[in-house]
Structure formats: structure tokens, C-alpha cells
Design a protein around this motif. Sequence first.
Motif: not given
Length: 165
Positions: A126-138
Amino acid sequence: MATQTLRFHSVNPFTEDDIEDFEISDEAFVDRALDSADAASRTWSATPVAERSQRLRALASVLRRDVDLHAAAITAEMGKTLREARAEVEKCAFVCEYVADNAAQFLADEPAPSDSPRSLVAYEPLGTVLACMPWNFPYWQVFRCAAPAVGAGNCVVLKHANDVT
């Protein structure tokens, strides 16, 4: 008037010891990162599945080789026990190997019924994936997203949780 550089101060939640200060990325940095990922995605998407799988296996090896280093970082930054942190890093290595072992099968063209002499479903990057992550499993949250995306020929730009550097 001088502009002030914004900093993020990382503190061990258990000991309250200082870990490190980091400069907070500004809009120009983010734009450069996105441009870089876009350029890299053109090359990476053309990389054969076998080579992408080989690199994921190499990454799994590095994670296992340096498990104590990564576990210590997780423990210091978010307070997990070393046992839990090591297990998280091991799980990341496993997902890299799982994707590497199965990417070719997962991405294989599939015949599709139609009126045409030959129809198929093709899985393409698809190209580039933007991922916003939570803190609990870094680590795990990153790898459960990134390993399949990278294995499928995509690039990933990561925005980690504000409290886990």
C-alpha cells in the motif's frame, strides 16, 4: 525572540531516576520523516518477498541476541518486570519469524471467480503505514503492526506513546 526547543524527559516510574532527555520532533522533522518513508517505500515495495522475509529473520535474531538490552529499556521506561519485558521481546522475535515464514503464502495471488478467462486477487504493498502506539507494550505493539506491514512490502512511520521513549 528565540524559540525554545521542546524536550521530553524520560523517568523510570519505579525508581524515579532520570533516564534521558529527548528533543520533541517539530513539524519539519515529521515532514522529512514522511518524505523519507515515501521514498523508501518505492524501493521496499519492489523488494522480493524472500528478501523481506530474510531481513525479518535477521531482525528476530538481533532481538534475541540483545534481549537483555531491550528488556532493560522496557523495564526502565515503563516499570515492567525483567521477566515480562524479556517475554515481550521474545514475542516480537516470534512475530518477525512468523511473518517471514508465511509471507509468501499470505501474499500469493488467489484465483477469483468471474466471467473473465482469468481473474485473481493480488496482494500488493500500500505504501507507508502510520502507526500510533499505546504505552503498555512498547515493543510488542510496534512489532505486531510493523512486521506484517514490512513483510507485505510497506514502510511504517511510528508515533510512540508520549510516555514511552
